[in-house]
Design a protein around this motif. Structure first.
Motif, PDB file in Angstrom:
ATOM      1  N   PHE A 248       0.811  -1.036  -0.073  1.00  0.00           N
ATOM      2  CA  PHE A 248       0.038   0.091   0.011  1.00  0.00           C
ATOM      3  C   PHE A 248       0.613   1.307  -0.139  1.00  0.00           C
ATOM      4  N   GLU A 249       2.049   1.100  -0.207  1.00  0.00           N
ATOM      5  CA  GLU A 249       2.903   2.170  -0.507  1.00  0.00           C
ATOM      6  C   GLU A 249       2.491   3.407  -1.154  1.00  0.00           C
ATOM      7  N   HIS A 250       2.176   3.196  -2.272  1.00  0.00           N
ATOM      8  CA  HIS A 250       1.612   4.161  -3.256  1.00  0.00           C
ATOM      9  C   HIS A 250       0.117   5.004  -2.589  1.00  0.00           C
ATOM     10  N   MET A 251      -0.374   4.411  -1.701  1.00  0.00           N
ATOM     11  CA  MET A 251      -1.662   4.995  -1.133  1.00  0.00           C
ATOM     12  C   MET A 251      -1.085   6.329  -0.262  1.00  0.00           C
ATOM     13  N   GLY A 252      -0.182   6.232   0.230  1.00  0.00           N
ATOM     14  CA  GLY A 252       0.596   7.550   0.770  1.00  0.00           C
ATOM     15  C   GLY A 252       0.872   8.831   0.121  1.00  0.00           C
ATOM     16  N   ILE A 253       0.602   8.645  -1.405  1.00  0.00           N
ATOM     17  CA  ILE A 253       0.936   9.531  -2.222  1.00  0.00           C
ATOM     18  C   ILE A 253      -0.193  10.819  -1.772  1.00  0.00           C
ATOM     19  N   GLY A 254       0.292  12.120  -1.656  1.00  0.00           N
ATOM     20  CA  GLY A 254      -0.789  13.054  -1.569  1.00  0.00           C
ATOM     21  C   GLY A 254      -1.116  13.197   0.029  1.00  0.00           C
TER      22      GLY A 254
END
Length: 62
Positions: free
Chosen positions: A5-11
């Motif tokens: 879920f690393e990409h869910m932290g973008i923004g």
């Protein structure tokens, strides 16, 4: 199968909540490529992008 879920932290803002921040496509591509490359021949990346707990992803062909 690996769920990441690393990409869910973008923004995310400083308090971990989504706010009015700029989404950086390059950052998204870097994270997704990293997981695809690291798992090649070792496992299956689930490519999680959204679910009922997250805002709905909108794709455009333009």
């Amino acid at each position: 199968m690996v769920f990441q879920f690393e990409h869910m932290g973008i923004g995310d803002g400083p308090d971990g909540k989504w706010g009015k921040t700029t989404f950086v496509l390059k950052e998204f591509k870097t994270i997704m490529s990293k997981w695809q490359n690291e798992l090649q021949g070792k496992g299956w990346n689930s490519l999680y992008l959204n679910n009922h707990d997250q805002p709905i992803m909108v794709c455009s062909s333009k």
